[in-house]
Design an enzyme around this catalytic site. Structure first.
Site, PDB file in Angstrom:
ATOM      1  N   CYS A 125      43.279  56.341  23.385  1.00  0.00           N
ATOM      2  CA  CYS A 125      43.848  56.776  24.668  1.00  0.00           C
ATOM      3  C   CYS A 125      42.904  57.641  25.497  1.00  0.00           C
ATOM      4  CB  CYS A 125      45.185  57.467  24.433  1.00  0.00           C
ATOM      5  SG  CYS A 125      46.400  56.319  23.719  1.00  0.00           S
ATOM      6  N   ASP A 173      52.441  59.637  25.017  1.00  0.00           N
ATOM      7  CA  ASP A 173      52.925  58.358  24.542  1.00  0.00           C
ATOM      8  C   ASP A 173      54.430  58.566  24.412  1.00  0.00           C
ATOM      9  OD1 ASP A 173      51.428  56.066  24.064  1.00  0.00           O
ATOM     10  OD2 ASP A 173      51.577  56.232  21.901  1.00  0.00           O
ATOM     11  N   LYS A 227      53.884  57.337  29.207  1.00  0.00           N
ATOM     12  CA  LYS A 227      53.383  55.964  29.175  1.00  0.00           C
ATOM     13  C   LYS A 227      53.928  55.218  27.964  1.00  0.00           C
ATOM     14  CE  LYS A 227      49.092  57.670  27.118  1.00  0.00           C
ATOM     15  NZ  LYS A 227      49.127  57.094  25.784  1.00  0.00           N
ATOM     16  N   ASP A 263      47.830  63.077  25.155  1.00  0.00           N
ATOM     17  CA  ASP A 263      48.614  62.770  23.947  1.00  0.00           C
ATOM     18  C   ASP A 263      48.483  63.761  22.785  1.00  0.00           C
ATOM     19  OD1 ASP A 263      49.098  60.570  25.526  1.00  0.00           O
ATOM     20  OD2 ASP A 263      48.277  59.102  24.131  1.00  0.00           O
ATOM     21  N   HIS A 305      54.444  46.357  20.055  1.00  0.00           N
ATOM     22  CA  HIS A 305      53.523  47.485  19.873  1.00  0.00           C
ATOM     23  C   HIS A 305      53.822  48.171  18.537  1.00  0.00           C
ATOM     24  CE1 HIS A 305      50.832  50.708  21.115  1.00  0.00           C
ATOM     25  NE2 HIS A 305      51.788  51.609  20.941  1.00  0.00           N
ATOM     26  N   HIS A 319      55.864  55.463  16.436  1.00  0.00           N
ATOM     27  CA  HIS A 319      55.326  56.790  16.736  1.00  0.00           C
ATOM     28  C   HIS A 319      55.776  57.202  18.138  1.00  0.00           C
ATOM     29  CE1 HIS A 319      52.450  53.890  18.376  1.00  0.00           C
ATOM     30  NE2 HIS A 319      52.223  54.790  19.323  1.00  0.00           N
TER      31      HIS A 319
END
Length: 186
Positions: free
Chosen positions: A138, A49, A96, A8, A57, A71
């Protein structure tokens, strides 16, 4: 066979992004410098992400535990890799969190729909090093899932950036307890 998993390193997680982690931009450069010198990886992959509609979320009043400000939305510059990250060595990207919150890279799939664990196993990978953002979210989830999936796992601590000192220290202890080896890149 060892692989490097870059977690990420995206614009929204670096300074100026919607969910910035202090040191994210410098980390992108440091990972690029490390990749230029590191010769012991058979494979290099990255996670992103990559939200389309992740439901609760995202929140206008996030708790920063299970809900977050928007985000890394698909199609926005925030979802792109940080420009200081040299992506030339990356063989595959695992996306993901499209429709739900997701923290571990092992929840991601590549452009062909192949999950990260399957991709690694198809190539005989049995050891992974994990770097990236954020140590306490993460990176931790990815490293712990790697161990749960039978991979010898190291986190290169100096090539990670955490959200806060307290949560990063706690995450490092949780990883150590989960049999993740914590090392430095040099």
């Amino acid at each position: 066979m060892r692989a490097l998993i870059i977690v990420d390193v995206q614009n929204d997680f670096c300074e100026g992004g919607s969910l910035a982690v202090t040191g994210g931009a410098a980390l992108a450069r440091a990972i690029s410098d490390y990749l230029a010198e590191a010769a012991d990886y058979h494979h290099v992959v990255a996670t992103k992400d990559f939200h389309i509609d992740p439901g609760d979320h995202f929140s206008g009043t996030p708790d920063y535990s299970s809900s977050w400000p928007p985000h890394c939305v698909s199609g926005t510059p925030g979802a792109d890799f940080h420009p200081s990250l040299d992506t030339s060595a990356i063989e595959a990207v695992f996306y993901k969190g499209a429709y739900t919150g997701a923290y571990s890279g092992f929840e991601g799939v590549d452009e062909n729909g192949t999950p990260l664990l399957n991709w690694l196993r198809q190539r005989g990978v049995d050891e992974v090093d994990v770097v990236g953002i954020a140590t306490d979210h993460c990176v931790r989830q990815t490293a712990e899932d790697a161990v749960r999936n039978g991979l010898a796992t190291r986190v290169l601590v100096d090539l990670t950036a955490g959200v806060s000192a307290d949560t990063t220290v706690a995450a490092l202890e949780e990883m150590r307890t989960a049999s993740v080896e914590l090392v430095c890149s040099s």
